[in-house]
Design a protein around this motif. Structure first.
Motif, PDB file in Angstrom:
ATOM      1  N   ARG A 248       0.651  -1.281  -0.100  1.00 55.10           N
ATOM      2  CA  ARG A 248      -0.065   0.166   0.138  1.00 55.10           C
ATOM      3  C   ARG A 248       0.766   1.322   0.001  1.00 55.10           C
ATOM      4  NH1 ARG A 248      -4.063   0.583   4.535  1.00 55.10           N
ATOM      5  NH2 ARG A 248      -4.395   2.521   3.516  1.00 55.10           N
TER       6      ARG A 248
ATOM      7  N   THR B 242      -9.867  10.736  -3.614  1.00 56.34           N
ATOM      8  CA  THR B 242      -9.628   9.439  -3.171  1.00 56.34           C
ATOM      9  C   THR B 242      -8.025   9.231  -3.584  1.00 56.34           C
ATOM     10  OG1 THR B 242     -10.108   8.901  -5.530  1.00 56.34           O
ATOM     11  CG2 THR B 242     -11.749   8.550  -3.817  1.00 56.34           C
ATOM     12  N   GLY B 243      -7.244  10.047  -3.989  1.00 58.06           N
ATOM     13  CA  GLY B 243      -5.995   9.935  -4.104  1.00 58.06           C
ATOM     14  C   GLY B 243      -5.172  10.058  -2.837  1.00 58.06           C
TER      15      GLY B 243
ATOM     16  N   LEU C 167      -6.268   8.979   0.148  1.00 55.98           N
ATOM     17  CA  LEU C 167      -6.899   8.128   1.207  1.00 55.98           C
ATOM     18  C   LEU C 167      -5.537   7.225   1.826  1.00 55.98           C
ATOM     19  CD1 LEU C 167      -9.957   6.425  -0.755  1.00 55.98           C
ATOM     20  CD2 LEU C 167      -9.992   7.787   1.493  1.00 55.98           C
ATOM     21  N   HIS C 168      -4.680   7.216   1.049  1.00 56.87           N
ATOM     22  CA  HIS C 168      -3.372   6.432   1.715  1.00 56.87           C
ATOM     23  C   HIS C 168      -2.930   7.213   2.974  1.00 56.87           C
ATOM     24  CE1 HIS C 168      -0.551   9.236   0.322  1.00 56.87           C
ATOM     25  NE2 HIS C 168      -1.278   9.314  -0.873  1.00 56.87           N
TER      26      HIS C 168
ATOM     27  N   ALA D   1      -4.946   9.028   5.104  1.00 53.42           N
ATOM     28  CA  ALA D   1      -6.219   9.679   5.841  1.00 53.42           C
ATOM     29  C   ALA D   1      -6.401   8.305   6.771  1.00 53.42           C
ATOM     30  CB  ALA D   1      -7.324   9.727   4.943  1.00 53.42           C
ATOM     31  N   GLY D   2      -6.601   8.713   7.921  1.00 52.10           N
ATOM     32  CA  GLY D   2      -7.056   8.015   9.237  1.00 52.10           C
ATOM     33  C   GLY D   2      -8.432   7.322   8.859  1.00 52.10           C
ATOM     34  N   PHE D   3      -8.626   6.549   9.888  1.00 50.70           N
ATOM     35  CA  PHE D   3      -9.717   5.609   9.611  1.00 50.70           C
ATOM     36  C   PHE D   3     -11.326   6.567   9.605  1.00 50.70           C
ATOM     37  CE2 PHE D   3     -13.645   3.374  11.735  1.00 50.70           C
ATOM     38  CZ  PHE D   3     -13.757   2.356  10.924  1.00 50.70           C
TER      39      PHE D   3
ATOM     40  N   SER E 230     -11.363   8.885   6.915  1.00 52.31           N
ATOM     41  CA  SER E 230     -11.622   8.463   5.476  1.00 52.31           C
ATOM     42  C   SER E 230     -13.136   7.927   5.460  1.00 52.31           C
ATOM     43  CB  SER E 230     -10.683   7.547   4.997  1.00 52.31           C
ATOM     44  OG  SER E 230     -10.494   6.518   6.166  1.00 52.31           O
ATOM     45  N   MET E 231     -13.588   7.314   6.592  1.00 54.08           N
ATOM     46  CA  MET E 231     -14.953   6.920   6.515  1.00 54.08           C
ATOM     47  C   MET E 231     -15.760   7.824   6.512  1.00 54.08           C
ATOM     48  SD  MET E 231     -15.023   3.505   6.544  1.00 54.08           S
ATOM     49  CE  MET E 231     -13.435   3.624   5.662  1.00 54.08           C
ATOM     50  N   PHE E 232     -15.654   9.086   7.186  1.00 51.27           N
ATOM     51  CA  PHE E 232     -16.733  10.143   7.095  1.00 51.27           C
ATOM     52  C   PHE E 232     -16.535  11.035   5.962  1.00 51.27           C
ATOM     53  CE2 PHE E 232     -17.281   8.012  11.294  1.00 51.27           C
ATOM     54  CZ  PHE E 232     -18.809   7.882  11.210  1.00 51.27           C
ATOM     55  N   GLY E 233     -15.346  11.082   5.334  1.00 48.65           N
ATOM     56  CA  GLY E 233     -15.100  12.082   4.236  1.00 48.65           C
ATOM     57  C   GLY E 233     -14.431  13.329   5.016  1.00 48.65           C
TER      58      GLY E 233
ATOM     59  N   PHE F 245     -11.800  15.181   5.030  1.00 45.53           N
ATOM     60  CA  PHE F 245     -10.550  15.351   4.627  1.00 45.53           C
ATOM     61  C   PHE F 245      -9.916  16.633   5.363  1.00 45.53           C
ATOM     62  CE2 PHE F 245     -12.315  12.319   1.535  1.00 45.53           C
ATOM     63  CZ  PHE F 245     -11.280  11.499   1.624  1.00 45.53           C
TER      64      PHE F 245
END
Lengths: 297, 276, 260
Positions: free
Chosen positions: C75, C102-103, C105-106, C108-110, C113-116, C118
């Motif tokens: 990853r 989405t680029g 995401l790597h 972003a924490g849990f 990234s789940m709730f957007g 950023f």
């Protein structure tokens, strides 16, 4: 005649193709017919009673009609209408909460039941569990599990509808998930996103509108199911329906059925409109408008 | 290249002013979410929603639920139970056949494509939506009162119930049919009936048959519970066992019912898969 | 630096897609891979970020072996390698901005990234990427409302938002019309020049390959059969790569093409 005789070779070339065998479909038809005939023969229904439809039913229907056309603003009819309407609204509330429970429970399950988001073994097991849930009628679910735990009343009914909804919702949603475009998944995988992030950003945005539409569709079904759960004491308009039929109060039966029909048809229409809107998406009407404007110009 | 390459500007810098502003959510979305929340709260209050019984009153339920883990399988051998299951099956089969045949005619009348004129189409659609709005057990109660005989009332109730479902689904399939063949039959001088028989029916036949099997699945489930209100089938047995509080017996019957429905579901769906 | 040392890929169905490939791609180079479909171009590109695992030989990206990487290391590698696809692979139902994010995401924490949720910094990286491909004003438009060329630019911005060191592109212009194809290739070239991102592009149009490739790699039946500059790759070279004479199908701009 002589001309025909002079052309013997044509005869050979005009052999017509034989129609494909109809044996299979004929056998299927015969077997089905036999099954139905056997069922009719075995069921020991009293078919002569069918005549009642023409003799008794019109009388009862007339009685029901009288109940509907009684002045609804005089006692006791005003009270009957209010009571039926209040219970129908309770049925709707059960259906709504039941659908909500079903949605919350089935959403994560549907990812486990989709072959492109879960391992094979998990998919097979989850699918069979969903099939088993689908096989249990809601009323049995209410009677056997929910009433003992939650007691008599609409809460038990809502719970039964909720658990009962998981079967169909899980199945429909997982099929929607299996129908997604794989491209975004691959792109997110290539961008180093985790499995969960891939679900959240590549799968969920693609399937959410369909899945929400399924929820509404299930709500429409749950309204009907919620209208009868009262027969076993799980709340809603079913409770009064059963009593009225036992007491043969045709006038009240009539107005209660009218309440069920009118409310159900209205809520159905609204739900169908919302479903269409959700599937088309908020961007779609704007885009359609743009196209129309462009055409106009 | 060992340093991240993208930008000469550090990301923590003040963003330039020319960035597009995120548009606010559309009014439709906001209103939709508010309505959704309001209805949910209203409904939850209305039915006094709580999950507390799951852990507080669980003892009350546990005792009864525990009896469902100790089913009395012996009851399944009783003739009354066996006959109840068979009766459920017979009722479902007959109602499916009758209901689906009537539904095919109704479906033709309920689609703009095949209906003779607009009034017929409107009226049929309306009647069908009324038929569909009554649940199976309500039909059961009506017909038990009308014809008294349990088996016959079961068949009639499910028939009415089926007409609504199959006619609606089939009429939607007819709506989506390709218009070309209809035009062709018309151009060849075909009558209205011939148009339906040779241009519409072949196109919707697989879907229609698939819907018939689908309502058969529904019927098995429905006719099992119809007995609770006196319309024949295994429901009659379930009703008696419930009133006698014979939970161990009831458990065995319910499990058997689930197995039967499950097996017939799978069989019917295997057929449906081959149809479409 | 990307190093292929005798790399082979055999698919589970027995197809040998790469056959003993030896290549060294230095940092910052713009490499175009050409060959017929089925020659192994896609496989070659996909082994670099481990989407297709190499089954033989050794593949090093910046000195780290790809085959030996565990899930987490893989990853991390992929987060440093942007990728662009023939069919864009955007989520059509959501906004351009969400697609580009989405680029990120790597990193972003849990919960984020789940709730957007950023961060502002992530959003700025995304805006900057959109600005570089010239569609900043489309940030909050739904991806489905863009034209094909614009969608591919969104996909490039998504790759850029990863702040990658390597950019892979698998037939990025095959679904686009000729002028748009040329514009997208120019975007890729500009990004390569401005940011020094190593770029590996699969193409089957030889005029585009000549025009944009610092270096052209020709593949046939899983093997590298040509490796040289665009100037060296004349029609004879392409004919030997394709194993047939050239046709009008092999160029984007039919009139200007060398074989028209």
């Amino acid at each position: 005649m002589s001309a025909r005789k002079t052309h013997p070779p044509t005869q050979e070339s005009t052999t017509r193709p034989r129609p494909p065998s109809k044996v299979r479909s004929t056998v299927w038809l015969l077997v089905s017919a036999l099954i139905v005939l056997f069922a009719i023969w075995q069921v020991n229904a009293d078919w002569s009673r069918f005549a009642n439809i023409f003799t008794e039913a019109p009388r009862y229907i007339a009685l029901m009609g009288q109940g509907v056309i009684e002045n609804p603003f005089t006692m006791p009819w005003s009270e009957y209408w209010t009571k039926s309407l209040a219970l129908m609204i309770e049925s709707l509330q059960m259906a709504w909460i039941g659908t909500l429970i079903g949605a919350v429970l089935s959403f994560p399950v549907s990812f486990l039941a989709a072959s492109n988001t879960a391992p094979r073994v998990v998919v097979i097991v989850t699918r069979q569990v969903l099939n088993i849930i689908r096989a249990v009628p809601e009323i049995v679910l209410a009677l056997v599990f929910m009433i003992p735990i939650f007691g008599l009343g609409p809460l038990a009914g809502a719970m039964a509808l909720g658990v009962g909804s998981v079967g169909t919702l899980g199945k429909l949603s997982s099929e929607a998930i299996e129908g997604i475009d794989r491209g975004p998944l691959e792109a997110l995988d290539a961008a180093g996103a985790s499995k969960l992030q891939q679900l959240r950003w590549a799968v969920v945005p693609q399937v959410l509108p369909e899945i929400v539409a399924f929820w509404l569709y299930r709500f429409e079904i749950n309204i009907r199911a919620g209208a009868i759960l009262g027969i076993v004491g799980a709340g809603g308009i079913g409770s009064i329906l059963d009593q009225l039929f036992n007491a043969r109060e045709w006038g009240r039966i009539g107005l209660t059925l009218v309440v069920i029909i009118v409310v159900t048809v209205i809520v159905d229409q609204i739900s169908a409109k919302v479903r269409q809107r959700i599937i088309a998406g908020p961007g779609a009407p704007a885009a359609a408008k743009q196209v129309r404007e462009r055409v106009a110009v | 290249m060992s340093t991240p390459a993208t930008t000469d500007r550090a990301p923590t810098d003040q963003p330039p002013a020319d960035r597009p502003v995120k548009p606010p959510p559309s009014i439709g979305t906001v209103v939709g979410l508010l309505v959704f929340a309001a209805i949910s709260v209203y409904a939850a209050i209305g039915i006094e929603f709580t999950l507390r019984p799951l852990w507080e009153d669980v003892n009350r339920g546990r005792e009864i639920v525990a009896r469902y883990f100790d089913p009395n399988w012996a009851i399944l051998t009783r003739p009354a139970v066996r006959e109840g299951f068979l009766e459920t099956l017979y009722i479902a089969i007959i109602a499916t056949l009758v209901g689906c045949l009537i539904a095919l005619v109704c479906a033709m009348l309920a689609s703009k494509v095949s209906a003779p004129n607009t009034p017929v189409y409107r009226i049929t659609k309306f009647v069908l939506s009324v038929l569909r709005s009554l649940p199976d057990l309500a039909w059961g109660l009506l017909f038990v009162a009308f014809v008294v005989n349990p088996q016959l009332s079961g068949v009639l109730a499910l028939t009415m119930f089926n007409i609504g479902i199959v006619a609606k689904l089939t009429s939607e399939s007819i709506d989506a049919v390709e218009r070309g063949p209809i035009e062709a039959v018309e151009a060849a001088g075909g009558s209205r009936f011939q148009r339906g028989r040779y241009a519409v029916l072949p196109q919707v036949a697989p879907n229609y048959l698939s819907y018939c099997f689908y309502v058969f699945e529904i019927n098995i489930r429905a006719s099992a519970v119809l007995g609770m209100i006196g319309a024949g089938g295994i429901g009659t047995v379930i009703n008696i066992l419930v009133s006698r509080l014979q939970h161990e017996d009831l458990a065995a019957v319910v499990y058997a019912l689930v197995v039967v429905v499950f097996i017939l579901d799978q069989a019917s769906r295997a057929v449906r898969r081959r149809l479409t | 630096m990307i190093e292929f040392r005798d790399v082979s890929v055999t698919y589970p169905n027995g197809t040998k897609a790469l056959d003993g490939v030896d290549l060294t791609i230095p940092d910052g180079q713009f490499v175009v891979v050409v060959g017929l479909s089925g020659a192994g171009k896609s496989t070659l590109v996909r082994t670099i970020n481990g989407i297709v695992p190499a089954t033989g030989g050794e593949l090093l990206v910046d000195g780290a072996p790809v085959a030996a990487a565990n899930r987490r290391q893989l990853r991390r590698l992929r987060s440093q390698v942007g990728m662009i696809f023939q069919s864009f692979n955007l989520v059509n139902r959501t906004t351009v901005m969400n697609n580009v994010l989405t680029g990120r995401l790597h990193s972003a924490g849990f919960l984020r990234s789940m709730f957007g949720w950023f961060s502002g910094a992530d959003k700025e990286v995304a805006f900057d990427a959109l600005e570089r491909v010239g569609i900043l004003e489309k940030a909050y438009v739904r991806a489905s409302q863009l034209s094909g060329g614009q969608q591919q630019r969104v996909a490039i911005a998504r790759g850029l938002a990863q702040q990658p060191r390597i950019m892979l592109a698998d037939e990025p212009v095959a679904s686009l019309d000729p002028p748009t194809a040329d514009a997208v290739m120019r975007d890729l070239q500009r990004i390569n020049r401005e940011l020094g991102i190593t770029t590996v592009v699969n193409l089957h149009f030889l005029d585009l390959a000549r025009r944009y490739g610092d270096r052209i790699i020709g593949m046939r039946a899983g093997k590298v059969v040509f490796d040289g500059t665009g100037a060296e790759a004349d029609d004879a070279v392409f004919e030997s790569i394709y194993g047939r004479s050239l046709t009008a199908e092999d160029v984007v701009e039919k009139k200007a093409g060398p074989v028209a």
